[in-house]
Structure formats: C-alpha cells, structure tokens
Scaffold this motif. Sequence first.
Motif, PDB file in Angstrom:
ATOM      1  N   ASP A 102       0.881  -1.351  -0.052  1.00 31.69           N
ATOM      2  CA  ASP A 102      -0.143   0.134   0.028  1.00 31.69           C
ATOM      3  C   ASP A 102       0.756   1.194  -0.026  1.00 31.69           C
ATOM      4  OD1 ASP A 102      -2.311  -1.450  -0.160  1.00 31.69           O
ATOM      5  OD2 ASP A 102      -3.178  -0.609   1.852  1.00 31.69           O
ATOM      6  N   ARG A 103       2.026   1.221   0.680  1.00 25.20           N
ATOM      7  CA  ARG A 103       2.732   2.526   0.934  1.00 25.20           C
ATOM      8  C   ARG A 103       3.348   2.855  -0.384  1.00 25.20           C
ATOM      9  NH1 ARG A 103       6.038   5.134   4.669  1.00 25.20           N
ATOM     10  NH2 ARG A 103       8.029   5.914   3.792  1.00 25.20           N
ATOM     11  N   ALA A 104       3.901   1.826  -1.139  1.00 23.20           N
ATOM     12  CA  ALA A 104       4.311   2.170  -2.311  1.00 23.20           C
ATOM     13  C   ALA A 104       3.374   2.863  -3.131  1.00 23.20           C
ATOM     14  CB  ALA A 104       5.136   0.864  -3.112  1.00 23.20           C
ATOM     15  N   VAL A 105       2.147   2.128  -3.630  1.00 24.47           N
ATOM     16  CA  VAL A 105       1.186   2.382  -4.362  1.00 24.47           C
ATOM     17  C   VAL A 105       0.621   3.783  -4.061  1.00 24.47           C
ATOM     18  CG1 VAL A 105      -1.139   1.882  -5.213  1.00 24.47           C
ATOM     19  CG2 VAL A 105       0.446   0.279  -5.037  1.00 24.47           C
ATOM     20  N   LEU A 106       0.471   4.018  -2.796  1.00 16.58           N
ATOM     21  CA  LEU A 106      -0.011   5.501  -2.312  1.00 16.58           C
ATOM     22  C   LEU A 106       0.972   6.563  -2.470  1.00 16.58           C
ATOM     23  CD1 LEU A 106      -1.396   4.427   1.196  1.00 16.58           C
ATOM     24  CD2 LEU A 106      -2.831   5.122  -0.721  1.00 16.58           C
ATOM     25  N   ARG A 107       2.293   6.243  -2.588  1.00 21.59           N
ATOM     26  CA  ARG A 107       3.281   7.524  -2.801  1.00 21.59           C
ATOM     27  C   ARG A 107       3.300   7.799  -4.215  1.00 21.59           C
ATOM     28  NH1 ARG A 107       9.047   7.313  -0.410  1.00 21.59           N
ATOM     29  NH2 ARG A 107       8.719   9.422  -0.880  1.00 21.59           N
TER      30      ARG A 107
ATOM     31  N   TYR B  20      -7.083   8.317   2.836  1.00 17.89           N
ATOM     32  CA  TYR B  20      -6.655   8.683   4.240  1.00 17.89           C
ATOM     33  C   TYR B  20      -6.380   7.628   5.318  1.00 17.89           C
ATOM     34  CZ  TYR B  20      -7.046  13.826   2.893  1.00 17.89           C
ATOM     35  OH  TYR B  20      -7.087  14.754   2.060  1.00 17.89           O
ATOM     36  N   ARG B  21      -7.178   6.575   5.267  1.00 21.78           N
ATOM     37  CA  ARG B  21      -7.204   5.417   6.071  1.00 21.78           C
ATOM     38  C   ARG B  21      -5.886   4.681   5.578  1.00 21.78           C
ATOM     39  NH1 ARG B  21     -12.825   5.133   5.806  1.00 21.78           N
ATOM     40  NH2 ARG B  21     -12.812   3.602   4.297  1.00 21.78           N
ATOM     41  N   ARG B  22      -5.838   4.523   4.566  1.00 24.04           N
ATOM     42  CA  ARG B  22      -4.689   3.521   3.851  1.00 24.04           C
ATOM     43  C   ARG B  22      -3.409   4.150   4.248  1.00 24.04           C
ATOM     44  NH1 ARG B  22      -5.930  -0.883   1.074  1.00 24.04           N
ATOM     45  NH2 ARG B  22      -8.049  -1.255   0.454  1.00 24.04           N
ATOM     46  N   MET B  23      -3.717   5.598   3.957  1.00 28.25           N
ATOM     47  CA  MET B  23      -2.364   6.321   4.299  1.00 28.25           C
ATOM     48  C   MET B  23      -2.026   6.140   5.515  1.00 28.25           C
ATOM     49  SD  MET B  23      -2.930  10.088   2.050  1.00 28.25           S
ATOM     50  CE  MET B  23      -1.698  10.671   2.891  1.00 28.25           C
ATOM     51  N   GLU B  24      -2.815   6.302   6.521  1.00 29.27           N
ATOM     52  CA  GLU B  24      -2.530   6.256   7.974  1.00 29.27           C
ATOM     53  C   GLU B  24      -2.168   4.779   8.312  1.00 29.27           C
ATOM     54  OE1 GLU B  24      -4.822   7.033  12.498  1.00 29.27           O
ATOM     55  OE2 GLU B  24      -6.002   7.209  10.473  1.00 29.27           O
TER      56      GLU B  24
ATOM     57  N   GLY C 236       1.580   4.417   7.381  1.00 32.80           N
ATOM     58  CA  GLY C 236       2.491   5.539   8.046  1.00 32.80           C
ATOM     59  C   GLY C 236       2.753   6.629   7.269  1.00 32.80           C
ATOM     60  N   LEU C 237       1.905   6.967   6.439  1.00 31.49           N
ATOM     61  CA  LEU C 237       2.064   8.419   5.626  1.00 31.49           C
ATOM     62  C   LEU C 237       1.552   9.496   6.084  1.00 31.49           C
ATOM     63  CD1 LEU C 237       1.845   6.756   1.996  1.00 31.49           C
ATOM     64  CD2 LEU C 237       3.959   7.447   3.156  1.00 31.49           C
ATOM     65  N   SER C 238       1.639  10.549   6.488  1.00 31.92           N
ATOM     66  CA  SER C 238       1.072  11.725   6.624  1.00 31.92           C
ATOM     67  C   SER C 238       0.374  12.519   5.861  1.00 31.92           C
ATOM     68  CB  SER C 238       1.884  12.815   7.753  1.00 31.92           C
ATOM     69  OG  SER C 238       2.744  13.281   6.698  1.00 31.92           O
ATOM     70  N   ARG C 239      -0.748  13.098   6.127  1.00 28.02           N
ATOM     71  CA  ARG C 239      -1.336  13.816   4.951  1.00 28.02           C
ATOM     72  C   ARG C 239      -0.520  15.134   4.704  1.00 28.02           C
ATOM     73  NH1 ARG C 239      -7.876  14.449   6.993  1.00 28.02           N
ATOM     74  NH2 ARG C 239      -8.077  12.359   7.497  1.00 28.02           N
ATOM     75  N   GLY C 240       0.420  15.485   5.333  1.00 31.12           N
ATOM     76  CA  GLY C 240       1.326  16.583   4.959  1.00 31.12           C
ATOM     77  C   GLY C 240       2.280  16.149   3.880  1.00 31.12           C
TER      78      GLY C 240
END
Length: 321
Positions: free
Chosen positions: A280-285, A310-314, A317-321
């Motif tokens: 998820d992290r790689a895809v989100l970024r 936003y839920r998947r980012m949290e 470990g990814l912040s909204r900033g």
Amino acid sequence: MRYDLFMAERHRDYVERVLSSTTRAAQSLVAASWCRSGLKHGLDAGAAQKPELVSQSDLTQRQRRHELMLEVARPLLDQLFQTVAATGCAVMLSDNDGVILEARSQEGDRDMFDQVGLTPGGIWSESREGTNGIGTCLVEGRPVTIHRDQHFACRNIGISCMDAPVRDAGGRLVGALDISSCRDDHSLATAALIQKIVQDAARRIESGVFRRYFAGHRIIDANLPGGDAALLAVDRDDLVIGATHAARRRFSLSDDCLTACRSASDILGGAPVDSFRDSDRAVLRRALAAADGNATRAAKALGIGRATLYRRMEKAGLSRG
C-alpha cells in the motif's frame, strides 16, 4: 633551442592572428578557447612564466573536499596508468578549479611533468594557463583533446592532453580526468585512441561515485549500448531520488524531479502501478506523486474515495502533509 624559439615565435604570431579575427572564435573549440584566453583573461601566449602550485595545506583541503571522488578514482587511476605508462603518459585527476589532486607518472618521466606543472597542486585552469586539456575541458563540460600547438601558451605546445569531465552524484561538474604526454612522437592518432580510454574511465568514476553516494538504495542502470553512465537511484517505494548527469540529460530530469515525486516506471516509460497488489505504501506514494500531492486526484486515480485513501495512508505510515 633555436628551433624551439622559432616554433614558439611562429605559434605566438598565429595566436595573435586568431585573436584579431572577428570570425575565428566561432569556427572551432580551440579558437574559441584561444579567444577566451587572450581576450577575456588577458593572457599573453608568449609569456614565459613558471608553473604555479597551490600550497600543501590548500591541496590537502581540496583532497578532503573531494574525498569520495578520490576514493573511487584511485584504483581506476592506477589501472589507467598501467594501460598508458609505456607510452610515456601521465594520468591526473583535477578538481573543478583545475587544480591537480592526484597524478601518476613513471619515475623516469616525473621530472619532465613536474617542470611543466603537471603534478599534484598544479593549477591548470583556463584563466591561468590558457587553452589546455584540463582547463578547457572544465569550461566546455565535455571531452576535449588539446594536442601540442593547440595549446594557447607557447610554453605548453610540447604537451598533448586528453581529458574528460567528471561529475558528482548530483550531476555537477567536479573535476577533469586527464592523460598527458610530453613526447614528440605523440601523434593525433594516438591521442584519439587515448581519448576513448579517458572517457570510459571518467564514466566509471562517475558510476562508482553515484553508487557509493546512494549505497543502500536500488540502482537502475538505464544505459544504452555504448552510452554514458545513465543511472537512477530509487527508494523503497520505487520513487526516484537520484540520477547521474547522463540520466538527467536522457530523461530530461531536473532537481525538482528528484525529490521522490516521480516513479521509476514513469520516467522509464513502464506501465504505472494502478492497483494494491504491491505494498500500500508504494502505491499510495506513487499515486500522490503523480497527482502532485492532491489527495482527491490520487484517490480518483486509484478508484477509491478520499476517506479510504486517508485511512490507507494512516495505516501505511504516511502523513497527510
């Protein structure tokens, strides 16, 4: 000695004719460099000045400043010297000011190179020595051969220099790799062969520096056959964080592109990641990078709602900033 004086006088006259021409500077790299030497820097081709060396403390500081480049280059300088030593050549590596940091030469030839200043600490900037291999390579930012009477200064017309630029992990010009000969029998054909060797060695130094600088990150080799050192460094999410000078030129990359905002697949033209089969992290970024940080656009591209994003980012470990 009379022959040397005659050749020097003839060379000086020729340089003066080139400097007085309004069109010669545009006709060749050498003529352009002569004009910079004489007209911009105010140098006299016939001046009989001694070689200038920086102090030992200055040289030591410069070597420390370029420690990574020198660590990578030293074994390559040794190999390069073994290749060309029998031809009477010396191998040198300068910094971006044209100051020689390291040199290799045969014991029997060392005095000759020391006398002309081709020795550690020697200053070979174009503004100081006029047209020469190291200085002109640094000004042009590309491989150059300055063969004998292509030098600006009469005192240097017995030298043949083959050079290639060396760049750091950020693509900045930091030095010049040089092979020089003071032998009368060093022909243009020989210089052309050695020039290829110099360029290959410079690419190896750049690649080594890049790999050392980005140690711990994945390195993608994007070289074309016979091409320059086009390398990319990517983080754990496959976002590009570094590129060599050759890769920057090939893929039109700027510093802004190398702040983990573009994926390797995007730069290399591969298929984008559009599902959550990877982490998820790689895809989100990647999605956020492609959307310039806009969460709504990133969520739409992934086929999910913004709240889900936003839920998947949290969770990743990814912040909204």
